[in-house]
Design a protein around this motif. Structure first.
Motif, PDB file in Angstrom:
ATOM      1  N   HIS A   1       4.152   1.371   0.320  1.00  0.00           N
ATOM      2  CA  HIS A   1       4.252   1.079   1.756  1.00  0.00           C
ATOM      3  C   HIS A   1       3.118   0.178   2.263  1.00  0.00           C
ATOM      4  CE1 HIS A   1       7.462   4.020   2.065  1.00  0.00           C
ATOM      5  NE2 HIS A   1       6.708   4.876   1.401  1.00  0.00           N
ATOM      6  N   LYS A   2       2.140  -0.090   1.402  1.00  0.00           N
ATOM      7  CA  LYS A   2       1.037  -0.969   1.800  1.00  0.00           C
ATOM      8  C   LYS A   2       0.840  -2.024   0.716  1.00  0.00           C
ATOM      9  CE  LYS A   2      -1.648   2.485   4.393  1.00  0.00           C
ATOM     10  NZ  LYS A   2      -2.962   3.170   4.499  1.00  0.00           N
ATOM     11  N   GLN A   3       0.170  -3.106   1.104  1.00  0.00           N
ATOM     12  CA  GLN A   3      -0.144  -4.137   0.120  1.00  0.00           C
ATOM     13  C   GLN A   3      -1.134  -3.588  -0.892  1.00  0.00           C
ATOM     14  OE1 GLN A   3      -1.485  -7.833   1.782  1.00  0.00           O
ATOM     15  NE2 GLN A   3      -2.115  -8.666  -0.198  1.00  0.00           N
TER      16      GLN A   3
ATOM     17  N   TYR B   1     -10.154   2.809  -4.983  1.00  0.00           N
ATOM     18  CA  TYR B   1      -8.734   3.065  -5.275  1.00  0.00           C
ATOM     19  C   TYR B   1      -8.581   3.478  -6.739  1.00  0.00           C
ATOM     20  CZ  TYR B   1      -7.953   0.640  -0.844  1.00  0.00           C
ATOM     21  OH  TYR B   1      -7.964   0.267   0.473  1.00  0.00           O
TER      22      TYR B   1
END
Length: 597
Positions: free
Chosen positions: A107-109, A130
């Motif tokens: 849902h995110k880059q 991350y």
């Protein structure tokens, strides 16, 4: 949810239905047929979305994006001859998808490329923030698998072949600061008192020998509140071992067999045995350090006796002050190293200065065998001294001789540092070579100049050599370190097991009887109840796996490491806690954050 792992599908499965789960590693559209590389921890397999065979699965494949989590059902087929991929274990087959189910989208880059084909260099700070994405990358996944395989090999060897028993020792214990700082834990139910997290299980494993456990091991978590480097972490993992009724040589033989088993099992490498041994004195004399990299030469030569009456005051003055003069001979050094690099401002001069040296003297051996150097050195060396210097250093035309003069600690540190830097710069290191050796006969103690007292070089539970009991302060220790390519990977010793000797060692390091009993009374009391001779060793597991993986930092073989500032970027720890928690622990902080002016 699945019948196979992605990386386990093989030619033998052709014609069989399979169900796979994983992440989209890569998606490629080739003229109407869509290929998807599906990845899980076992590897990658190619999925085919064919619009003629299964239009619905083709449409689903068309909608996939990198790192989507999917479940694929389909049939295994032989790849066409022109699309075989010998680099992949699954390179002979592909799975034609009948059904593709998206279990979760991205849902995110993505902050960086993740797949097995990733090539971009990613800042370590971003990788650690991350980390769950970083661990999907092939390099990191393989490193963690290597770590698992190493620990598995250790357990199999120690338990199945050597009759060791794994025992867990406490993580909450008492503070016995000798060396690095402890991590302290306040006790809520015992107000004003503190636990410490263990720097090692040392005392507990000795008590296990008193208990008759005989052969103990543990994959132990340890904690040290110290400054970090590439190969240090505030929390780290040790292979910890202790053995009763074994001699010095028997312990070394067992550990050589263990290390050989690890390398054979994990890397398929046969290590030659026995490993060479060097005494601490020999190692310091020849290499300037106690963990030498022996894959290349560049051995140091002590010329103190030759220079003690030299007219060059830098040399003779250092010796008169109780110091030494040593030489680092460098074959072909004249061609590789310019004067600019040796003089102030040059990179080698800076290396020497950072090691504590005040300068860097040198001699070049010319093609005709004559020496070339500053006049102050050349003019104060007799022909006999020149000849002896060249003979002792085995210097030939083209050699560069770098000198260290001063106290032995600074000279050794300087030339050891230059030796390592020059070896890398001149490409003298065979990276495929594995040189293991034992360092033995360490001094029992070293002088702590800040506290004006002796302190144990390893720890105060190390047994002295029986030949040296007349003067413990100058005694050799029955200690041994295992070194691999210039990295200490393990260290241990025979232990003191008699109360009177342990009390003498405590006295030597400046502990009064009261202090010794307050800190270590439980150990001294145990020695009164029949303690067997025993010894042990601990391996830095993180460092060992780092070397096996050929990484430069232990952070790349730890799932969730800390930074060099001892922070976890993923969880943003350490962090503030609620004042109510501190109140319950009877703790307050005197720290005052800096305010902006």
């Amino acid at each position: 949810m699945r019948t196979h792992y992605c990386g386990t599908v093989r030619k033998e499965d052709i014609g069989k239905p399979v169900t796979l789960c994983g992440w989209v590693d890569r998606r490629r559209d080739h003229g109407g047929v869509i290929f998807v590389d599906l990845r899980d921890r076992s590897g990658v397999v190619q999925i085919v979305g064919d619009p003629e065979r299964t239009p619905e699965a083709f449409q689903d494949a068309d909608a996939l994006r990198n790192e989507y989590v999917v479940r694929v059902s389909g049939t295994v087929y032989q790849r066409p001859d022109d699309s075989l991929n010998p680099k992949l274990p699954t390179g002979e087959i592909e799975v034609y998808a009948d059904r593709i189910e998206v279990l979760n989208e991205v849902h995110k880059q993505l902050p960086f490329q993740v797949g097995t084909s990733e090539v971009e260099a990613v800042r370590e700070e971003l990788r650690l923030k991350y980390r769950y994405l970083d661990l999907r990358r092939d390099r990191m996944a393989q490193n963690l698998k290597l770590r698992h395989d190493t620990i598995k090999a250790i357990r199999r060897f120690l338990e199945d072949q050597q009759n060791f028993v794994e025992v867990e020792t406490p993580v909450l214990t008492r503070s016995t600061p000798e060396g690095a700082r402890d991590y302290l834990v306040p006790s809520r139910v015992n107000p004003g008192e503190w636990f410490a997290l263990p720097q090692s299980p040392q005392l507990f494993k000795q008590l296990l020998m008193v208990s008759g456990m005989d052969r103990y091991y543990q994959i132990a978590r340890c904690f040290r509140d110290e400054d970090l480097r590439a190969d240090r972490q505030p929390e780290f993992t040790q292979l910890d071992m202790e053995m009763s009724f074994m001699s010095f040589d028997e312990i070394i033989d067992l550990n050589e067999a263990l290390v050989a088993h690890i390398f054979k099992t994990v890397k398929g490498i046969d290590l030659p045995r026995p490993f060479p041994r060097l005494t601490y004195h020999e190692s310091m004399e020849r290499y300037g350090c106690d963990r030498p990299d022996t894959r290349y030469g560049l051995e140091l030569v002590d010329v103190s006796d030759l220079m003690k009456d030299s007219g060059f005051k830098v040399f003779s003055g250092a010796i008169k002050a109780g110091g030494i003069v040593k030489v680092l001979p460098i074959p072909n050094g004249n061609a590789a190293i310019s004067n600019v690099r040796i003089k102030p401002g040059g990179d080698l001069f800076k290396e020497a200065s950072e090691a504590g040296a005040k300068g860097l003297a040198y001699i070049r051996v010319k093609d005709n065998g004559e020496i070339d150097t500053i006049g102050a050195i050349k003019d104060n060396l007799s022909d006999d001294q020149k000849a002896e210097l060249l003979s002792r250093t085995q210097a030939e035309p083209g050699h560069l001789l770098l000198f260290g003069a001063g106290d032995s600690e600074t000279v050794n540190k300087t030339l050891d540092r230059l030796r390592q830097v020059i070896a890398r710069q001149m490409d003298l290191i065979d990276e495929s070579q594995l040189n293991l050796l034992w360092i033995t006969d360490f001094p029992m103690f070293e002088w702590n100049a800040d506290e004006k007292r002796l302190e144990a070089l390893h720890h105060p539970f190390t047994a002295p050599n029986p030949e040296d009991l007349a003067d413990l302060k100058t005694a050799r220790a029955l200690a041994y370190d295992l070194v691999l390519n210039g990295n200490e990977i393990g260290g241990g010793s025979l232990r003191i097991y008699q109360r009177e000797i342990q009390e003498q060692v405590f006295e030597a390091i400046g502990l009064s009887d009261e202090e010794a009993n307050e800190k270590f009374g439980f150990l001294l009391n145990a020695f009164d109840y029949g303690t067997p001779p025993h010894g042990g060793i601990a391996y830095g597991l993180d460092r060992l796996v780092m070397l096996l993986a050929q990484e430069d930092s232990i952070r790349d073989v730890i799932a969730f490491p800390k930074t060099q500032q001892a922070r976890c970027l993923l969880t943003d720890a350490p962090a503030n806690v609620d004042k109510k928690q501190l109140k319950e622990l009877y703790v307050s902080s005197t720290f005052k954050p800096k305010t902006k002016e």
